[in-house]
Write an enzyme that holds these catalytic residues in place. Structure first.
Site, PDB file in Angstrom:
ATOM      1  N   VAL A 105       0.817  -1.202  -0.165  1.00 24.31           N
ATOM      2  CA  VAL A 105      -0.075  -0.082   0.010  1.00 24.31           C
ATOM      3  C   VAL A 105       0.891   1.237   0.148  1.00 24.31           C
ATOM      4  O   VAL A 105       0.791   2.118  -0.747  1.00 24.31           O
ATOM      5  CB  VAL A 105      -0.936  -0.018   1.278  1.00 24.31           C
ATOM      6  N   TYR A 106       1.797   1.342   0.828  1.00 21.12           N
ATOM      7  CA  TYR A 106       2.713   2.448   0.913  1.00 21.12           C
ATOM      8  C   TYR A 106       3.518   2.702  -0.408  1.00 21.12           C
ATOM      9  O   TYR A 106       3.472   3.721  -1.032  1.00 21.12           O
ATOM     10  CB  TYR A 106       3.565   2.518   2.209  1.00 21.12           C
TER      11      TYR A 106
END
Length: 242
Positions: free
Chosen positions: A152-153
């Site tokens: 996600v990051y």
């Protein structure tokens, strides 16, 4: 340190701690007046206190749409101009994708991507009128490597890497430079969300950077001759690259 930015005004988001605080401190030491932008009132007050009139606190929650839209007007109200903008505020979501909460994904993508785009868009309007300016965005080593423990990051930073490279090509004709700094793991509060085993591994091997080291690189980028743009600097502890 030479007063390379004497008479200049800078603004830094997420400026009350970590890379943002180190960047703001370095810019002040180099002669700039700096608008420190953060949502943490106590930390913001403490960050500005040692610097007198050179530090201008601006309390904003950038995840609030109305407050986000007020960023540039408030910078101009408090400082009168803007020469350097460091879009640094960000969130971290690591670990397995199946464990990530929907709300956490939304908050992180909003701050790491949408807010950065909105802030830069608003700052550019002023800089285009002035026919000069510098924009630095805090990206990450994760923008350049498919890091398996933070999908996600890393995805948010890949998006920002594309944003930096495309916007830079749009605005260089206006005398505006846009670049990003992409550090490996830095000793900041974001590491509290790292998988425990990764954090222990990084600490044991000396594979962490100091925020002040990132600030030094930002100053290097900003002090190059105007005809030179450093579009992206990737930096990491040497041990992290083993």
């Amino acid at each position: 340190m030479t007063q390379a930015f004497l008479g200049k005004v800078a603004a830094v988001t997420g400026a009350a701690s970590g890379i943002g605080l180190a960047s703001a401190q370095a810019l002040i030491q180099a002669g700039a007046r700096v608008v420190l932008i953060d949502r943490d009132q106590k930390a913001l007050t403490a960050a500005c206190a040692p610097h007198g009139d050179a530090a201008i606190p601006l309390l904003l929650d950038l995840l609030d749409a109305e407050q986000c839209a007020s960023l540039m007007p408030q910078i101009l109200d408090s400082a009168g101009r803007l020469d350097i903008f460091h879009a640094n505020a960000g969130l971290y979501v690591g670990g397995d994708l199946v464990d990530a909460e929907h709300e956490a994904i939304d908050r992180m993508l909003n701050l790491n991507v949408n807010v950065v785009m909105k802030n830069v868009r608003d700052v550019l309007r002023h800089m285009i009128e002035c026919k000069t300016g510098d924009i630095i965005i805090t990206s990450s080593l994760a923008a350049h490597f498919p890091t398996p423990w933070e999908p996600v990051y890393a995805s948010s930073k890949w998006a920002i890497d594309c944003f930096v490279q495309t916007v830079r090509r749009q605005v260089f004709k206006h005398g505006i430079r846009v670049g990003s700094v992409s550090p490996g793991p830095v000793i900041t509060s974001l590491l509290a969300d790292w998988p425990a085993e990764k954090l222990l591994e990084a600490k044991a091997s000396g594979s962490l950077l100091e925020a002040s080291e990132i600030a030094e690189v930002i100053l290097f980028m900003l002090t190059r001759p105007r005809a030179m743009t450093i579009r992206d600097v990737v930096l990491m502890p040497t041990n992290f690259d083993l």
